[in-house]
Motif scaffolding. Structure first.
Motif, PDB file in Angstrom:
ATOM      1  N   LYS A  36      16.897  70.962 -19.277  1.00 32.77           N
ATOM      2  CA  LYS A  36      16.768  69.635 -19.866  1.00 32.77           C
ATOM      3  C   LYS A  36      18.126  69.044 -20.230  1.00 32.77           C
ATOM      4  O   LYS A  36      18.378  67.857 -20.038  1.00 32.77           O
ATOM      5  CB  LYS A  36      15.896  69.723 -21.126  1.00 32.77           C
ATOM      6  N   GLY A  40      18.647  68.784 -15.536  1.00 29.40           N
ATOM      7  CA  GLY A  40      17.676  67.709 -15.345  1.00 29.40           C
ATOM      8  C   GLY A  40      16.358  68.301 -14.901  1.00 29.40           C
ATOM      9  O   GLY A  40      16.297  68.995 -13.882  1.00 29.40           O
ATOM     10  N   LYS A  43      11.291  65.680 -11.732  1.00 27.23           N
ATOM     11  CA  LYS A  43      10.391  64.563 -12.025  1.00 27.23           C
ATOM     12  C   LYS A  43       8.966  64.972 -11.680  1.00 27.23           C
ATOM     13  O   LYS A  43       8.729  65.728 -10.738  1.00 27.23           O
ATOM     14  CB  LYS A  43      10.793  63.335 -11.218  1.00 27.23           C
ATOM     15  N   GLN A  49      15.557  64.683 -10.126  1.00 31.41           N
ATOM     16  CA  GLN A  49      15.624  65.226 -11.474  1.00 31.41           C
ATOM     17  C   GLN A  49      15.630  64.081 -12.487  1.00 31.41           C
ATOM     18  O   GLN A  49      16.124  62.996 -12.205  1.00 31.41           O
ATOM     19  CB  GLN A  49      16.918  66.022 -11.666  1.00 31.41           C
ATOM     20  N   LYS A  50      15.114  64.363 -13.683  1.00 32.30           N
ATOM     21  CA  LYS A  50      15.212  63.405 -14.780  1.00 32.30           C
ATOM     22  C   LYS A  50      16.663  63.361 -15.256  1.00 32.30           C
ATOM     23  O   LYS A  50      17.432  64.288 -15.022  1.00 32.30           O
ATOM     24  CB  LYS A  50      14.319  63.834 -15.939  1.00 32.30           C
ATOM     25  N   LYS A  51      16.996  62.298 -15.945  1.00 35.57           N
ATOM     26  CA  LYS A  51      18.353  62.153 -16.473  1.00 35.57           C
ATOM     27  C   LYS A  51      18.595  63.242 -17.525  1.00 35.57           C
ATOM     28  O   LYS A  51      17.736  63.544 -18.337  1.00 35.57           O
ATOM     29  CB  LYS A  51      18.527  60.769 -17.096  1.00 35.57           C
TER      30      LYS A  51
END
Length: 131
Positions: A36, A40, A43, A49-51
């Protein structure tokens, strides 16, 4: 995990995914935090990947790797206030003085004056990290 620092930036996510499977189940919380914060999370829909909280290439892009500069400012500001529990009036005055100081700094930078450089040992450390 430490070895990921030596993996080329474009290969870090792939390398993380390869080694994450080798950890015991007890490390899931740590791996989740690491993913996290630095990698990342994947998604839920689509690919990618998420920011992250800190992008992988922060050092290469000359961005801070920590919040030490904020901590340093806070420490200096607390010393300038010199009162543990100032009244709202006194605190407001200190904040206004701080703002004036930064406005002068910004004006000097806009006129071409270089900001105060980091200490030599930190500049050398940053260069080593980039290499």
């Amino acid at each position: 995990i430490i070895a990921l620092a030596f993996v080329p930036v474009l290969d870090v996510i792939k390398a993380f995914n390869l080694i994450a499977d080798d950890f015991e189940d007890e490390a899931d919380d740590f791996l989740g935090y690491f993913e996290k914060t630095w990698i990342g999370e994947p998604k839920k829909r689509g690919t990618g990947q998420k920011k992250t909280l800190f992008p992988i290439d922060r050092a290469v892009a000359n961005l801070p790797r920590s919040n030490n500069s904020i901590e340093g400012w806070h420490n200096a500001f607390a010393k300038r206030v010199t009162i543990v529990h100032p009244t709202i009036t006194k605190l407001t005055e200190k904040i206004r003085r701080e703002q004036s100081k930064f406005e002068v700094d910004i004006a000097q930078i806009r006129q071409g004056q270089e900001p105060k450089p980091k200490k030599l040992k930190y500049r050398k450390f940053d260069e080593r990290i980039k290499r």
